[in-house]
Design an enzyme around this catalytic site. Sequence first.
Site, PDB file in Angstrom:
ATOM      1  N   SER A 238     -19.176 -54.642  50.270  1.00 26.78           N
ATOM      2  CA  SER A 238     -19.447 -55.629  49.171  1.00 26.78           C
ATOM      3  C   SER A 238     -18.951 -55.543  47.770  1.00 26.78           C
ATOM      4  O   SER A 238     -17.699 -55.305  47.772  1.00 26.78           O
ATOM      5  CB  SER A 238     -20.865 -55.837  49.297  1.00 26.78           C
ATOM      6  OG  SER A 238     -21.630 -57.063  48.967  1.00 26.78           O
TER       7      SER A 238
ATOM      8  N   HIS B 165     -24.652 -59.285  56.388  1.00 26.85           N
ATOM      9  CA  HIS B 165     -24.119 -58.532  55.506  1.00 26.85           C
ATOM     10  C   HIS B 165     -24.632 -57.213  55.517  1.00 26.85           C
ATOM     11  O   HIS B 165     -25.579 -56.830  54.911  1.00 26.85           O
ATOM     12  CB  HIS B 165     -24.216 -59.255  54.177  1.00 26.85           C
ATOM     13  CG  HIS B 165     -23.624 -58.692  52.825  1.00 26.85           C
ATOM     14  ND1 HIS B 165     -22.111 -58.965  52.648  1.00 26.85           N
ATOM     15  CD2 HIS B 165     -24.105 -58.151  51.812  1.00 26.85           C
ATOM     16  CE1 HIS B 165     -21.747 -58.392  51.554  1.00 26.85           C
ATOM     17  NE2 HIS B 165     -22.963 -57.802  51.067  1.00 26.85           N
TER      18      HIS B 165
HETATM   19  C1  GTR Z   1     -23.737 -60.485  45.697  1.00 29.77           C
HETATM   20  C2  GTR Z   1     -22.410 -60.952  45.189  1.00 29.77           C
HETATM   21  C3  GTR Z   1     -21.365 -60.561  46.292  1.00 29.77           C
HETATM   22  C4  GTR Z   1     -21.633 -59.049  46.723  1.00 29.77           C
HETATM   23  C5  GTR Z   1     -23.102 -58.687  46.860  1.00 29.77           C
HETATM   24  C6  GTR Z   1     -23.037 -57.383  46.907  1.00 29.77           C
HETATM   25  O1  GTR Z   1     -24.994 -60.649  44.999  1.00 29.77           O
HETATM   26  O2  GTR Z   1     -22.526 -62.378  45.153  1.00 29.77           O
HETATM   27  O3  GTR Z   1     -20.106 -60.943  45.724  1.00 29.77           O
HETATM   28  O4  GTR Z   1     -20.739 -58.344  45.842  1.00 29.77           O
HETATM   29  O5  GTR Z   1     -23.689 -59.095  45.939  1.00 29.77           O
HETATM   30  O6  GTR Z   1     -22.411 -56.331  46.292  1.00 29.77           O
HETATM   31  O7  GTR Z   1     -23.793 -56.786  47.662  1.00 29.77           O
END
Ligand code: GTR
Length: 430
Positions: free
Chosen positions: A269, A410
């Site tokens: 991420s 995710h």
């Molecule tokens: C979210 C963000 C993403 C991603 C994520 C993370 O809020 O919008 O770009 O990086 O966090 O890092 O878990």
Amino acid sequence: MFRKYYLISLTVMLAMTCAFVGEVYAQDSDVNYDESKVPRFELPDPLLLLDGTKVYDAQTWVGKRRPEILQLFEEHVYGKTPDDIIPMGYRISENRNALGGKAILRQITMTPQNNKDLNIELLVFLPKNADKPVPLFIGLNFQGNHAIHPDPSIKISPVRIADMKRQAKGKKIDIEATRGAAASRWAVDMILDRGYGLATIYCGDLDPDYNDGFHDGIHPLFYKDGKTQPGPDEWGTIGAWAWGLSRALDYFITDEDVDQNHVAVMGHSRLGKTSLWAGAQDERFAMVISNDSGCGGAALSRRRFGEKVARINTSFPHWFCDNFQKYNDNEDQLPVDQHMLIALMAPRPVYVASAEDDRWADPRGEFLSARSAGRVYRLFELEGVGTRRMPEVNKPVGDYIGYHIRTGKHDVTDFDWTQYLNFADKHFKK
Ligand code: GTR
């Protein structure tokens, strides 16, 4: 005062879970999840020099085009990292009998010599019975080194404790109870069993993840002549995090148990955006892995699918350089797109991973970006993802550019790690 508090708590809330964040934004009418609504766009050509000359060979890529692209990312996206070399002190402690005797657990406190109050804790697990220096994965973590594994000897970062207290807003917290809280994302046993080391740093030790005007973390170590924050084309938080990964690599060069020529940088991420930026700037990383890195990571900005440039710059104004704000709802004017970031890894192996339910990170945009970087790999006579079509879920593809989209959300899973290990075996054990 109220505004600052609001910003901090908003960022903390946002950082809590990305699935949650995705849901919040899913209700935002400005977020596109419809493939038919992706605008038409033209990607900047990685093989066209700024003076209009075409790049036909690896030599021109390495000598001319690569430096141009790197500079464009510095100026417009991540900001430039200072060149100053700050001497680093290492204090090393180790347990040679960790994890029931199968691992060496080494903890290195890295202290920049121009601010001895700042300690960056590097945690390293190495397979104990290796007969030669081992290849290793390094990645930053979100919740502290102690969260990646329940081993009670792992030090807990004071910065992490401060973060947790801030998030708890006066409520009592049980820090010990968070040991191993993120263990599902770090396949420690699998990595060791396959003959690799694993190293990590808590990202907050380098720069706590909120927008404080760059007063904490490592940025102030570099301020000169009364400067108090980075300029519009200078590094933000992602730059600082990437810097820390390179400092860990400096340390590995001194550690004879680590094969310094086979260090892979991995991140999830926002920390996947960081692993890409670290791998782009520092070619000593022999392999680069982006796990669900999305916008500002592997995904093409011009697709404006899921998270967009304007959104990320609003939610996380500290991640990139201020110049990146110019491209809010103005993606077509960006002199680069993220396929060019992946191309900066060439000819080193690079892996991009997506998750089916992680539409916020635009899996298709991540695949297309990986695919487009293949043109640069071909200059080195190397094959990239090896397919025009987005692969089915759970079917990894690619030669020098690996790609998979797995089922699920995710996250970082054992499935992801299995692919990274297979990819590393293929390229590191030739
Ligand atoms: C979210 C963000 C993403 C991603 C994520 C993370 O809020 O919008 O770009 O990086 O966090 O890092 O878990």
